[in-house]
Design a protein around this motif. Sequence first.
Motif, short mmCIF file in Angstrom:
data_model
loop_
_atom_site.label_atom_id
_atom_site.label_comp_id
_atom_site.label_asym_id
_atom_site.label_seq_id
_atom_site.Cartn_x
_atom_site.Cartn_y
_atom_site.Cartn_z
N LYS A 89 -7.79 7.16 -0.76
CA LYS A 89 -7.80 5.72 -0.49
C LYS A 89 -9.15 5.10 -0.89
CE LYS A 89 -7.51 2.98 3.69
NZ LYS A 89 -7.06 2.94 5.07
N LYS A 95 -9.98 2.54 -4.09
CA LYS A 95 -10.58 1.22 -3.82
C LYS A 95 -11.82 1.02 -4.72
CE LYS A 95 -11.92 -1.64 0.05
NZ LYS A 95 -12.32 -1.68 1.42
N SER A 150 -5.00 -5.06 -7.67
CA SER A 150 -4.95 -4.25 -6.45
C SER A 150 -3.62 -4.34 -5.70
CB SER A 150 -6.09 -4.66 -5.52
OG SER A 150 -5.90 -5.99 -5.10
N THR A 151 -2.60 -4.98 -6.30
CA THR A 151 -1.33 -5.19 -5.58
C THR A 151 -0.73 -3.87 -5.11
OG1 THR A 151 -0.99 -6.98 -7.13
CG2 THR A 151 0.86 -6.43 -5.71
N TYR A 193 -2.18 -1.00 -4.79
CA TYR A 193 -3.07 -0.35 -3.82
C TYR A 193 -2.84 -0.93 -2.43
CZ TYR A 193 -7.26 0.76 -1.19
OH TYR A 193 -8.11 1.18 -0.20
N GLU A 194 -2.79 -2.27 -2.34
CA GLU A 194 -2.63 -2.92 -1.03
C GLU A 194 -1.30 -2.51 -0.39
OE1 GLU A 194 -4.82 -4.41 0.68
OE2 GLU A 194 -6.32 -4.50 -0.90
N ARG A 195 -0.25 -2.44 -1.22
CA ARG A 195 1.07 -2.08 -0.68
C ARG A 195 1.03 -0.68 -0.04
NH1 ARG A 195 5.22 0.88 -2.66
NH2 ARG A 195 4.48 1.02 -4.81
N GLY A 207 -3.54 -0.44 1.69
CA GLY A 207 -4.20 -1.58 2.34
C GLY A 207 -4.02 -1.53 3.85
N LYS A 208 -4.39 -2.65 4.52
CA LYS A 208 -4.39 -2.68 5.99
C LYS A 208 -3.04 -2.26 6.58
CE LYS A 208 -6.34 -5.54 9.59
NZ LYS A 208 -5.63 -6.64 10.20
N GLY A 261 -0.70 -0.76 4.75
CA GLY A 261 -0.14 0.08 3.68
C GLY A 261 0.81 1.14 4.23
#
Length: 482
Positions: free
Chosen positions: A368, A372, A382-383, A385-387, A390-391, A393
């Motif tokens: 992770k 980042k 970063s779409t 990555y966020e999916r 992310g917070k 995720g």
Amino acid sequence: MDFNGDLSLKVDVHPLVKLLWESGVQYEAKVIESYQRDHSEKSFRAIDPEKPASEALAKETLKAMQDGIDIIYQGVLISGNKLGRPDLLLKTPGSSSLGAHHYYPMDIKLTRIDATWDDGNEKVPIEQFWQIYFYGELLEHVQGKRPEKGYIYKTKSRILPIPLYKAPKNYEWSVNQLENYLQGNAFGAEPTINSNCGLCDWKDSCRSWADEKQDISLVYYVGQAMKLGLNQLGIRSIEDLAAQDPDYLTRKVIELKNQGFFWNAMPADLPAKSVVRAKIHLSKKPVIHNPITFPDAEKEIHYDIEDDPTQDFVYLHGALLIEKGKEPKYYAFFAEHRDEERTITEHLFDFFNQHPDATVYHYSDYEKTTLKRLISKHQLDSTSYERLFGKNGTAIDLYKIVTENTDWPLTSYGVKAICKFLGFQWDASDAGGAASIVWMNEYLSGHTSMKEKILRYNEDDCRATSFLKNELIKMQNHTNDV
Ligand code: SF4
């Protein structure tokens, strides 16, 4: 250990350590070259860097200091039985026994990319603080004045000041330990098995010692500070620890914390947890403390990264795709050259996007945080990555599941230690993240056969994550049955 240990028990230096030495030497040479270029108006003197430190070189250093040379490279400082060799001694105004000037030390350290905390502050290992402070003490003896600050040179824009008036944490204690140790008194300087042991030449010797003594540092999370504190309470072996009353031990630990033992941010429940872990260690059986469930997905991706943090280079994203009713398939996004890092990361995100319904598994935060960093380094979208990371995720960190819900009769809760304990085997006997970095460096210098080894190892890592997930389910089912 080199002074008091049995040298016949030392193993060969790990190839990664050799690689780091070489990289360190190359980096230092580059920094010195650029430092000289940037300060071409200043006088420079090298004190025979190729020769080992000696009284003669200490005299040469003192001569250079008395001559007022602006930059002294590899000077030797001696005070009594103490000797130090800072990479640079830099002249600054301020009277000393040398005249109207004195010197401060600067050491060059090869930067690790993970050397920054999330808040942007630099991570500086305590040993580096000790080292610069030690040079300050030597300089006080040699020039009759302790400089206010010393420095750690990481990069041109990251030169970190180290105050030299206040001893860093545990400095005096460490120096005393070393002096005792050099005099042949090894009391209190016994091994603490830790995550650095794997790369150390003394690993076999220390491990045998710890196994024989059943030392408490074999219990997960019992590091140096914890061991010292527990030793104060007469707890030395795993059996001693397992026999403790958790509430009583917690109270005693709080008392000792007030006397400076353990560490400030130590979790309040750690003493009690350590008693449980010691018992599990003795029983040799892992335990699931809380129910573990995983999503029932049609597709899973087990993802693992390979990188060389000393070179800021991610060279492989590996992913094992498991679809119900099909054979698992391994995908490798491999960088043939350093400049392919961006491309392989884009390909990885494309791959994730092609399987939006797959549950992604990884082991530890490393994947992770590295992704980042890659997004910011290469300005990537970063779409995806966020999916996943992310917070909110959906990716699942198995290490988090393991540490929050289970305990093992093991010193490390790393994926290798746990999977090997459960019977998983890696193809290469010398497999490991450190070995992979060495193989990649060999690959980049023309040993093309290394690529297969790197991919095979990474595939095994991905398979190990999948294996662990299935074993956790089996253990959970077994727990439900009894
Ligand atoms: S305890 Fe670990 S790091 Fe320390 S000398 Fe022994 S093997 Fe090396």
